[in-house]
Design a protein around this motif. Structure first.
Motif, PDB file in Angstrom:
ATOM      1  N   GLU A  65      46.015  49.124  42.162  1.00 22.59           N
ATOM      2  CA  GLU A  65      45.434  49.097  40.809  1.00 22.59           C
ATOM      3  C   GLU A  65      44.057  48.434  40.816  1.00 22.59           C
ATOM      4  O   GLU A  65      43.136  48.889  40.143  1.00 22.59           O
ATOM      5  N   ALA A  66      43.914  47.364  41.586  1.00 24.90           N
ATOM      6  CA  ALA A  66      42.625  46.677  41.675  1.00 24.90           C
ATOM      7  C   ALA A  66      41.585  47.583  42.336  1.00 24.90           C
ATOM      8  O   ALA A  66      40.437  47.651  41.896  1.00 24.90           O
ATOM      9  N   ALA A  67      41.989  48.289  43.388  1.00 23.70           N
ATOM     10  CA  ALA A  67      41.072  49.194  44.078  1.00 23.70           C
ATOM     11  C   ALA A  67      40.642  50.332  43.160  1.00 23.70           C
ATOM     12  O   ALA A  67      39.468  50.724  43.144  1.00 23.70           O
ATOM     13  N   ALA A  68      41.573  50.857  42.381  1.00 18.04           N
ATOM     14  CA  ALA A  68      41.256  51.949  41.459  1.00 18.04           C
ATOM     15  C   ALA A  68      40.289  51.491  40.368  1.00 18.04           C
ATOM     16  O   ALA A  68      39.454  52.256  39.906  1.00 18.04           O
ATOM     17  N   ALA A  69      40.402  50.221  39.989  1.00 19.97           N
ATOM     18  CA  ALA A  69      39.521  49.673  38.956  1.00 19.97           C
ATOM     19  C   ALA A  69      38.204  49.149  39.545  1.00 19.97           C
ATOM     20  O   ALA A  69      37.333  48.711  38.813  1.00 19.97           O
ATOM     21  N   GLY A  70      38.102  49.193  40.873  1.00 21.69           N
ATOM     22  CA  GLY A  70      36.890  48.701  41.532  1.00 21.69           C
ATOM     23  C   GLY A  70      36.838  47.193  41.637  1.00 21.69           C
ATOM     24  O   GLY A  70      35.794  46.609  41.911  1.00 21.69           O
ATOM     25  N   ASP A  71      37.958  46.535  41.440  1.00 20.82           N
ATOM     26  CA  ASP A  71      38.025  45.072  41.525  1.00 20.82           C
ATOM     27  C   ASP A  71      38.412  44.654  42.937  1.00 20.82           C
ATOM     28  O   ASP A  71      38.906  45.446  43.736  1.00 20.82           O
ATOM     29  N   ALA A  72      38.212  43.375  43.198  1.00 22.00           N
ATOM     30  CA  ALA A  72      38.661  42.807  44.467  1.00 22.00           C
ATOM     31  C   ALA A  72      40.185  42.725  44.444  1.00 22.00           C
ATOM     32  O   ALA A  72      40.800  42.604  43.383  1.00 22.00           O
ATOM     33  N   ALA A  73      40.783  42.791  45.607  1.00 20.45           N
ATOM     34  CA  ALA A  73      42.236  42.691  45.697  1.00 20.45           C
ATOM     35  C   ALA A  73      42.690  41.332  45.171  1.00 20.45           C
ATOM     36  O   ALA A  73      42.070  40.314  45.472  1.00 20.45           O
ATOM     37  N   PRO A  74      43.759  41.307  44.374  1.00 19.35           N
ATOM     38  CA  PRO A  74      44.240  40.033  43.842  1.00 19.35           C
ATOM     39  C   PRO A  74      44.725  39.124  44.960  1.00 19.35           C
ATOM     40  O   PRO A  74      45.311  39.582  45.942  1.00 19.35           O
ATOM     41  N   THR A  75      44.468  37.837  44.800  1.00 21.70           N
ATOM     42  CA  THR A  75      44.872  36.881  45.827  1.00 21.70           C
ATOM     43  C   THR A  75      45.988  35.973  45.368  1.00 21.70           C
ATOM     44  O   THR A  75      46.541  35.235  46.158  1.00 21.70           O
ATOM     45  N   GLY A  76      46.337  36.002  44.100  1.00 20.32           N
ATOM     46  CA  GLY A  76      47.393  35.133  43.577  1.00 20.32           C
ATOM     47  C   GLY A  76      48.758  35.518  44.097  1.00 20.32           C
ATOM     48  O   GLY A  76      48.960  36.582  44.673  1.00 20.32           O
ATOM     49  N   LYS A  77      49.689  34.615  43.863  1.00 27.27           N
ATOM     50  CA  LYS A  77      51.057  34.845  44.296  1.00 27.27           C
ATOM     51  C   LYS A  77      51.680  35.971  43.465  1.00 27.27           C
ATOM     52  O   LYS A  77      51.518  36.035  42.255  1.00 27.27           O
ATOM     53  N   VAL A  78      52.393  36.848  44.137  1.00 27.63           N
ATOM     54  CA  VAL A  78      53.050  37.968  43.468  1.00 27.63           C
ATOM     55  C   VAL A  78      54.396  37.474  42.935  1.00 27.63           C
ATOM     56  O   VAL A  78      55.180  36.896  43.680  1.00 27.63           O
ATOM     57  N   PRO A  79      54.667  37.675  41.642  1.00 31.12           N
ATOM     58  CA  PRO A  79      55.971  37.261  41.121  1.00 31.12           C
ATOM     59  C   PRO A  79      57.094  38.008  41.836  1.00 31.12           C
ATOM     60  O   PRO A  79      56.993  39.200  42.088  1.00 31.12           O
TER      61      PRO A  79
END
Length: 168
Positions: A113-127
């Motif tokens: 989803e981040a790649a599709a939006a052109g954002d950096a990959a999320p780094t936070g903990k995944v619930p």
């Protein structure tokens, strides 16, 4: 022996022998004892063998099919993953593996989803859904069976019916 045939097949295909396992048919369980002779397996000239991706499981493991069950609005099963599990593994250890699979799928989805939006990959903990919130049951056709208890060995929970492709 089957291992000799497997080695020749791997050479012909240009892949490693441990990159695939062999089945007698598409729906048959994988052949785990590769030292067995072709004659002992009942194979004759032109007998088909099915090659499937992934290394063969050890004889004391089975491949479980884990389904997500939704009771409403209409009861439905959706394949979640396939997991190798040892016969003597506890139900709790299988639930932990399912929890890890769910976390990995969620992380992949967030990254996509981040790649599709052109954002950096999320780094936070995944619930993660903790193992204590996961219920494993035997799947019986379109019905669900009794809930497995965490301390039970998988073999006891499945009432000794251990076979590849067992649905829970």
């Amino acid at each position: 022996a089957l291992i000799d045939v497997k080695t020749r097949i791997a050479q012909e295909l240009g892949i490693a022998p441990d990159a695939f396992h062999i089945r007698r048919s598409v729906r048959a369980p994988q052949i785990k004892d590769e030292s067995v002779t072709l004659q002992a397996m009942g194979l004759v000239d032109s007998s088909p063998l099915h090659l499937c991706p992934g290394p063969p499981l050890p004889p004391d493991q089975i491949m479980l099919k884990v389904y997500h069950f939704k009771a409403a609005p209409k009861p439905a099963f959706k394949l979640l993953c396939k997991l190798p599990a040892a016969e003597d593994a506890s139900v709790l250890s299988v639930k932990r593996m399912v929890s890890d699979v769910l976390a990995a799928k969620k992380a992949e989805k967030r990254a996509a989803e981040a790649a599709a939006a052109g954002d950096a990959a999320p780094t936070g903990k995944v619930p993660v859904l903790p193992p204590g919130r996961i219920r494993l049951r035997d799947r019986k056709g379109k019905e669900v069976g009794a809930v497995f208890r965490d301390a039970q060995p998988l073999k006891a929970a499945l009432k000794g019916r251990l076979e590849d492709g067992r649905a829970v």
